[in-house]
Design an enzyme around this catalytic site. Structure first.
Site, mmCIF file in Angstrom:
data_model
loop_
_atom_site.group_PDB
_atom_site.id
_atom_site.type_symbol
_atom_site.label_atom_id
_atom_site.label_comp_id
_atom_site.label_asym_id
_atom_site.label_seq_id
_atom_site.Cartn_x
_atom_site.Cartn_y
_atom_site.Cartn_z
ATOM 1 C CG HIS A 119 -13.196 -0.792 -12.719
ATOM 2 N ND1 HIS A 119 -13.658 0.038 -11.978
ATOM 3 C CD2 HIS A 119 -13.546 -1.955 -12.649
ATOM 4 C CE1 HIS A 119 -14.870 -0.516 -11.520
ATOM 5 N NE2 HIS A 119 -14.521 -1.844 -11.731
ATOM 6 C CG ASP A 120 -12.443 3.657 -11.795
ATOM 7 O OD1 ASP A 120 -12.120 4.699 -12.370
ATOM 8 O OD2 ASP A 120 -13.219 2.782 -12.155
ATOM 9 N N GLY A 137 -12.231 -3.198 -8.002
ATOM 10 C CA GLY A 137 -12.224 -1.809 -8.738
ATOM 11 C C GLY A 137 -12.017 -0.851 -7.563
#
Length: 254
Positions: A119-120, A137
């Site tokens: 994520h991200d 992340g």
């Protein structure tokens, strides 16, 4: 071009000349650009936007909910550019509201088998992530970087443009542009001179980057002293290195 066993949500948007293989699943809020090839057994969830001329191989999972325990079902996104090759069993997760709610992958990248992009993350253009590379992340990877097989990158680390990691490297701090790193934990070894030559850097530019590497890593200077000495080189190709080091939040590999 769409196999009869593929499941495509009516709210998904597919461009012209898109191919979807057997048993693939494309969910709502997914947009796929022209000329993409989706192999068998691929799962794509949204909100996800995929550009043109991408090829996603079998068993990839693209745009899935992230594995962050703070994630509570918020509508976060994944954006993928053009001309990417995403190989077998790659996993790419959407972002979180704790960051920009966005995972983003640029164009002309190669993600080899079993790569994980958490994520991200933000991945630039012309990047190669070799087999089993794992980005935790919030990792950022600059243009033209190459991460060798089984490289693991700790969350929030940044990898500079044209950087290179050797196989089995473990990255727990930022790797500045142009640097070739290796080890567990990764340490700077030299500059990615061969890669720079292939990308059109002149012999003089490569020489100045080598000089900057020695200033940063071989003269026993503090980071502040090294920045000042690199600024004295007064070379355009050194400025991205200086900017990266100055902006590093985790600190650079030493």
């Amino acid at each position: 071009m769409i196999h009869s066993t593929a499941i495509i949500d009516p709210k998904a948007k597919l461009g012209n000349n898109v191919s979807v293989g057997p048993y693939s699943i494309i969910g709502p809020d997914v947009e796929i650009g022209d000329d993409c090839v989706i192999a068998p057994h691929v799962v794509i969830r949204g909100p996800t936007i995929i550009g043109r001329n991408n090829k996603i191989f079998q068993f990839a999972s693209v745009g899935e909910d992230c594995q962050d325990k703070k994630y509570a079902g918020e509508p976060t996104r994944l954006e993928i550019g053009d001309n990417n090759v995403i190989r077998e069993c790659v996993t790419i997760h959407r972002g979180t509201v704790q960051d920009q709610s966005l995972t983003k992958i640029g164009s002309d990248n190669l993600l080899m088998a079993y790569v994980h992009v958490a994520h991200d993350c933000v991945v630039g253009d012309h990047v190669i992530l070799a087999n089993n590379t794992t980005l935790a992340g919030h990792v950022h990877v600059g243009d033209w970087a190459i991460l060798g097989g089984f490289t693991g990158v700790h969350q929030f680390c940044h990898i500079g443009a044209h950087a290179f990691t050797a196989v089995n490297s473990v990255v727990v701090q930022d790797i500045p542009p142009y640097i070739m790193a290796q080890g567990h934990n990764a340490v700077p070894r030299t500059i990615n001179s061969e890669g720079l030559k292939r990308r059109g850097f002149s012999a003089e530019q490569v020489m100045r980057i080598k000089r900057a590497f020695k200033i940063l890593y071989r003269q026993g200077l503090t980071v502040a002293e090294a920045i000042e000495a690199m600024q004295a080189l007064d070379a355009d190709e050194i400025q991205p290195l200086i900017d990266f080091v100055q902006s590093s939040q985790r600190g650079i590999i030493r």
